[in-house]
Design a protein around this motif. Structure first.
Motif, PDB file in Angstrom:
ATOM      1  N   MET A   1      35.130 -25.745 -16.135  1.00  0.00           N
ATOM      2  CA  MET A   1      34.696 -24.727 -15.168  1.00  0.00           C
ATOM      3  C   MET A   1      33.619 -23.823 -15.783  1.00  0.00           C
ATOM      4  SD  MET A   1      37.058 -22.087 -12.996  1.00  0.00           S
ATOM      5  CE  MET A   1      37.589 -21.015 -14.295  1.00  0.00           C
ATOM      6  N   ILE A   2      33.843 -23.376 -17.030  1.00  0.00           N
ATOM      7  CA  ILE A   2      32.873 -22.488 -17.675  1.00  0.00           C
ATOM      8  C   ILE A   2      31.564 -23.239 -17.940  1.00  0.00           C
ATOM      9  CG2 ILE A   2      32.415 -21.066 -19.733  1.00  0.00           C
ATOM     10  CD1 ILE A   2      34.509 -19.903 -17.838  1.00  0.00           C
ATOM     11  N   ARG A   3      31.696 -24.513 -18.340  1.00  0.00           N
ATOM     12  CA  ARG A   3      30.497 -25.317 -18.607  1.00  0.00           C
ATOM     13  C   ARG A   3      29.667 -25.464 -17.325  1.00  0.00           C
ATOM     14  NH1 ARG A   3      28.629 -30.350 -18.426  1.00  0.00           N
ATOM     15  NH2 ARG A   3      30.337 -30.985 -17.083  1.00  0.00           N
ATOM     16  N   THR A   4      30.333 -25.769 -16.208  1.00  0.00           N
ATOM     17  CA  THR A   4      29.644 -25.885 -14.918  1.00  0.00           C
ATOM     18  C   THR A   4      29.012 -24.551 -14.534  1.00  0.00           C
ATOM     19  OG1 THR A   4      31.201 -27.578 -14.225  1.00  0.00           O
ATOM     20  CG2 THR A   4      29.941 -26.510 -12.486  1.00  0.00           C
ATOM     21  N   ALA A   5      29.762 -23.459 -14.757  1.00  0.00           N
ATOM     22  CA  ALA A   5      29.258 -22.121 -14.392  1.00  0.00           C
ATOM     23  C   ALA A   5      27.962 -21.826 -15.151  1.00  0.00           C
ATOM     24  CB  ALA A   5      30.310 -21.061 -14.699  1.00  0.00           C
ATOM     25  N   LEU A   6      27.949 -22.112 -16.443  1.00  0.00           N
ATOM     26  CA  LEU A   6      26.751 -21.829 -17.240  1.00  0.00           C
ATOM     27  C   LEU A   6      25.590 -22.726 -16.812  1.00  0.00           C
ATOM     28  CD1 LEU A   6      28.379 -21.323 -20.768  1.00  0.00           C
ATOM     29  CD2 LEU A   6      27.508 -19.561 -19.197  1.00  0.00           C
ATOM     30  N   LEU A   7      25.917 -23.975 -16.473  1.00  0.00           N
ATOM     31  CA  LEU A   7      24.876 -24.907 -16.024  1.00  0.00           C
ATOM     32  C   LEU A   7      24.242 -24.424 -14.718  1.00  0.00           C
ATOM     33  CD1 LEU A   7      23.597 -27.743 -16.546  1.00  0.00           C
ATOM     34  CD2 LEU A   7      25.402 -28.697 -15.107  1.00  0.00           C
ATOM     35  N   VAL A   8      25.080 -24.031 -13.767  1.00  0.00           N
ATOM     36  CA  VAL A   8      24.588 -23.580 -12.457  1.00  0.00           C
ATOM     37  C   VAL A   8      23.834 -22.253 -12.596  1.00  0.00           C
ATOM     38  CG1 VAL A   8      25.318 -22.772 -10.172  1.00  0.00           C
ATOM     39  CG2 VAL A   8      26.321 -24.846 -11.139  1.00  0.00           C
ATOM     40  N   ALA A   9      24.385 -21.337 -13.400  1.00  0.00           N
ATOM     41  CA  ALA A   9      23.714 -20.042 -13.587  1.00  0.00           C
ATOM     42  C   ALA A   9      22.344 -20.245 -14.235  1.00  0.00           C
ATOM     43  CB  ALA A   9      24.578 -19.127 -14.445  1.00  0.00           C
TER      44      ALA A   9
ATOM     45  N   GLY B   1      29.063 -19.701 -11.473  1.00  0.00           N
ATOM     46  CA  GLY B   1      27.663 -19.805 -11.910  1.00  0.00           C
ATOM     47  C   GLY B   1      26.720 -19.086 -10.968  1.00  0.00           C
ATOM     48  N   LYS B   2      26.919 -19.271  -9.678  1.00  0.00           N
ATOM     49  CA  LYS B   2      26.035 -18.614  -8.702  1.00  0.00           C
ATOM     50  C   LYS B   2      26.253 -17.101  -8.722  1.00  0.00           C
ATOM     51  CE  LYS B   2      24.189 -20.658  -5.251  1.00  0.00           C
ATOM     52  NZ  LYS B   2      23.062 -21.304  -5.902  1.00  0.00           N
ATOM     53  N   ALA B   3      27.526 -16.692  -8.864  1.00  0.00           N
ATOM     54  CA  ALA B   3      27.829 -15.251  -8.936  1.00  0.00           C
ATOM     55  C   ALA B   3      27.227 -14.646 -10.207  1.00  0.00           C
ATOM     56  CB  ALA B   3      29.334 -15.032  -8.893  1.00  0.00           C
ATOM     57  N   LEU B   4      27.308 -15.368 -11.308  1.00  0.00           N
ATOM     58  CA  LEU B   4      26.758 -14.856 -12.574  1.00  0.00           C
ATOM     59  C   LEU B   4      25.233 -14.699 -12.473  1.00  0.00           C
ATOM     60  CD1 LEU B   4      27.059 -14.081 -15.562  1.00  0.00           C
ATOM     61  CD2 LEU B   4      26.954 -16.522 -16.136  1.00  0.00           C
ATOM     62  N   ALA B   5      24.569 -15.727 -11.922  1.00  0.00           N
ATOM     63  CA  ALA B   5      23.109 -15.647 -11.771  1.00  0.00           C
ATOM     64  C   ALA B   5      22.724 -14.484 -10.859  1.00  0.00           C
ATOM     65  CB  ALA B   5      22.571 -16.966 -11.209  1.00  0.00           C
ATOM     66  N   LEU B   6      23.482 -14.338  -9.771  1.00  0.00           N
ATOM     67  CA  LEU B   6      23.205 -13.244  -8.830  1.00  0.00           C
ATOM     68  C   LEU B   6      23.424 -11.887  -9.510  1.00  0.00           C
ATOM     69  CD1 LEU B   6      22.431 -12.752  -5.859  1.00  0.00           C
ATOM     70  CD2 LEU B   6      24.852 -12.764  -5.302  1.00  0.00           C
ATOM     71  N   ALA B   7      24.479 -11.803 -10.314  1.00  0.00           N
ATOM     72  CA  ALA B   7      24.768 -10.545 -11.021  1.00  0.00           C
ATOM     73  C   ALA B   7      23.640 -10.221 -12.002  1.00  0.00           C
ATOM     74  CB  ALA B   7      26.106 -10.652 -11.743  1.00  0.00           C
ATOM     75  N   VAL B   8      23.185 -11.214 -12.730  1.00  0.00           N
ATOM     76  CA  VAL B   8      22.093 -10.972 -13.705  1.00  0.00           C
ATOM     77  C   VAL B   8      20.843 -10.474 -12.976  1.00  0.00           C
ATOM     78  CG1 VAL B   8      20.509 -12.116 -15.326  1.00  0.00           C
ATOM     79  CG2 VAL B   8      22.951 -12.604 -15.434  1.00  0.00           C
ATOM     80  N   GLU B   9      20.516 -11.135 -11.860  1.00  0.00           N
ATOM     81  CA  GLU B   9      19.338 -10.711 -11.081  1.00  0.00           C
ATOM     82  C   GLU B   9      19.523  -9.284 -10.559  1.00  0.00           C
ATOM     83  OE1 GLU B   9      18.919 -13.655  -8.027  1.00  0.00           O
ATOM     84  OE2 GLU B   9      18.829 -15.271  -9.490  1.00  0.00           O
ATOM     85  N   LEU B  10      20.751  -9.000 -10.127  1.00  0.00           N
ATOM     86  CA  LEU B  10      21.049  -7.675  -9.582  1.00  0.00           C
ATOM     87  C   LEU B  10      20.987  -6.604 -10.675  1.00  0.00           C
ATOM     88  CD1 LEU B  10      21.692  -6.607  -6.805  1.00  0.00           C
ATOM     89  CD2 LEU B  10      24.088  -7.166  -7.178  1.00  0.00           C
ATOM     90  N   TRP B  11      21.488  -6.927 -11.849  1.00  0.00           N
ATOM     91  CA  TRP B  11      21.441  -5.966 -12.966  1.00  0.00           C
ATOM     92  C   TRP B  11      19.984  -5.669 -13.338  1.00  0.00           C
ATOM     93  CZ3 TRP B  11      25.607  -9.329 -15.782  1.00  0.00           C
ATOM     94  CH2 TRP B  11      26.872  -8.977 -15.316  1.00  0.00           C
ATOM     95  N   LEU B  12      19.169  -6.721 -13.393  1.00  0.00           N
ATOM     96  CA  LEU B  12      17.752  -6.519 -13.761  1.00  0.00           C
ATOM     97  C   LEU B  12      17.044  -5.659 -12.705  1.00  0.00           C
ATOM     98  CD1 LEU B  12      16.806 -10.093 -15.058  1.00  0.00           C
ATOM     99  CD2 LEU B  12      17.116  -8.018 -16.416  1.00  0.00           C
ATOM    100  N   THR B  13      17.270  -5.998 -11.448  1.00  0.00           N
ATOM    101  CA  THR B  13      16.628  -5.249 -10.366  1.00  0.00           C
ATOM    102  C   THR B  13      17.108  -3.797 -10.367  1.00  0.00           C
ATOM    103  OG1 THR B  13      16.603  -7.267  -9.073  1.00  0.00           O
ATOM    104  CG2 THR B  13      16.186  -5.241  -7.870  1.00  0.00           C
TER     105      THR B  13
END
Lengths: 218, 219
Positions: free
Chosen positions: B1-9, B97-109
């Protein structure tokens, strides 16, 4: 449905609906292993819907069916999807990623070694375009990328939706050769096309579709 | 699950870096909205108003809705959806993965928006820094909830309209908790109680997403 071990796919009176409209309205078909089946017919005949049903991408609304031993009504369609390869005519990738990035994503998802990626790129003649974003590729190159994606996957059942679209003569010949190799390796291929295949050497079985049904074939 | 999350993010963030939608569309839109909020308050009240945390989160909501539509838009091409479906990715990993990517984008913005609120709305720099942990957690919870509701609305007709209708009731408690803790950091009050509420909401949305994302994808 009782599954025949000798068959890759079997549908009985299969019906698929979209918003109440029948995309498939009673399809009976059997797909033999290591065979090439070509679905022909006009636009809207149900070719793509049949391919999507065989790939577990849409639900079976009525009738019975099994593909690769997985029942389409009671079985886990996610397990089925892991074992099929899909090449759609709409494009199959992330447009903003390069050819290499798209294939790397697929290879990592499938836990395939990255050496396989280099082999697939070279085999499909895309090595020189590896760092080009997918949206910059021509339609024919996108089709080759789709095939590279499938070569990485090495699925048991290849479902190809109008793969000859956008291919020039050289591309079609190359594609015919590839199909021959895939079938010879023991995989099963189902292709949709407007016209029968040009290459007689492939010996495909042709099924003609109209109105969501199979109406003829050889 | 973590591997997939990192791949998708990694894939989602690479797409964002390449397309620059965040840099050229979302961030300028957020800054413009913040500027309009400052203008609405007027020069006399901007420095003395306690509305700054609320205005910050209103702008965050507008920005996050754009980001969620974008995040699910890259997956929604029929061919891409079908091809990726045949990769057999773990749905829980895809959600994370999608939530993590969205969070990173949101933190930067939000880093840009917070800097903007210090300049435009005259929020105190020290108070803003104290509020950072609660803002990070609240934005993480918004990313989790947004990913879930994005999946719910992405297949539907008029998903761009449906998304805010569905998600705003879910966002409301998060926004209240975020605004309260930001206000507490700036003007005094119960900072940590509201921060814990955001943290619980983050854990809750992640748990629900991990359990239900596969069902939403199938439907």
């Amino acid at each position: 449905m009782k599954h025949s071990e000798a068959r890759v796919g079997e549908l009985r009176d299969a019906v698929v609906l979209a918003n109440g409209f029948p995309l498939l309205s009673g399809v009976d078909v059997e797909i033999e292993p290591a065979s090439l089946t070509v679905l022909t017919g006009a636009n809207g005949a149900g070719k793509t819907s049949l391919l999507r049903l065989l790939g577990g991408l849409v639900a079976l609304n009525a009738g019975e069916g099994s593909v690769l031993g997985i029942d389409l009504v009671r079985g886990d369609r996610r397990q089925l999807r892991r074992r099929v390869g899909w090449l759609g005519h709409e494009g199959s990738f992330y447009d903003d990623l390069t050819v290499r990035e798209n294939l790397t994503f697929a290879a990592k998802a499938l836990e395939r070694p990255l050496d396989d990626l280099r082999v697939a790129l070279a085999r499909m003649g895309l090595a020189s375009r590896a760092d080009t974003t997918t949206k910059e590729l021509s339609a024919g190159q996108r089709r080759r990328l789709g095939l590279a994606w499938l070569l990485l996957r090495r699925p048991e059942l290849w479902l190809l939706d109008e793969p000859y679209a956008s291919l020039d003569d050289e591309g079609r010949t190359f594609f015919d050769e590839l199909l021959g190799e895939v079938v010879a390796s023991g995989a099963t291929v189902v292709v949709s096309a407007h016209d029968p295949l040009r290459s007689a050497s492939l010996h495909p079985r042709t099924l003609e579709m109209a109105g969501g049904r199979i109406v003829g074939g050889s | 699950m973590i591997r997939t999350a990192l791949l998708v993010a990694g894939k989602d963030l690479r797409i964002e870096r390449r397309s620059r939608v965040l840099l050229w569309q979302v961030v300028p839109f957020g800054v413009m909205a913040l500027l309009l909020c400052g203008l609405a308050l007027g020069p006399q009240r901007a420095g003395h108003s306690s509305a700054a945390p609320g205005l910050f989160y209103i702008v965050v909501v507008l920005v996050v809705l754009l980001m969620i539509n974008r995040s699910h838009g890259v997956e929604s091409t029929p061919g891409t959806r079908a091809s990726v479906a045949t990769l057999g990715l773990d749905p829980a990993g895809v959600f994370l993965g999608k939530a993590l990517a969205l969070a990173v984008e949101l933190w930067l913005t939000s880093a840009v928006l917070l800097a903007g609120s210090v300049v435009v709305l005259h929020t105190a720099l020290h108070g803003t820094l104290v509020a950072l942990p609660s803002i990070v957690v609240t934005l993480g919870a918004l990313a989790g909830a947004g990913t879930l509701y994005g999946a719910l609305s992405s297949g539907a007709n008029g998903s761009a309209t449906l998304l805010p209708v569905l998600s705003l009731p879910a966002f409301a408690p998060l926004l209240i908790a975020g605004e309260r803790s930001f206000s507490a950091a700036l003007y005094g009050g119960a900072l940590w109680e509201w921060w814990v509420i955001s943290l619980v909401a983050l854990a809750g949305y992640l748990a629900v997403g991990i359990l239900l994302y596969g069902v939403l994808e199938e439907s």
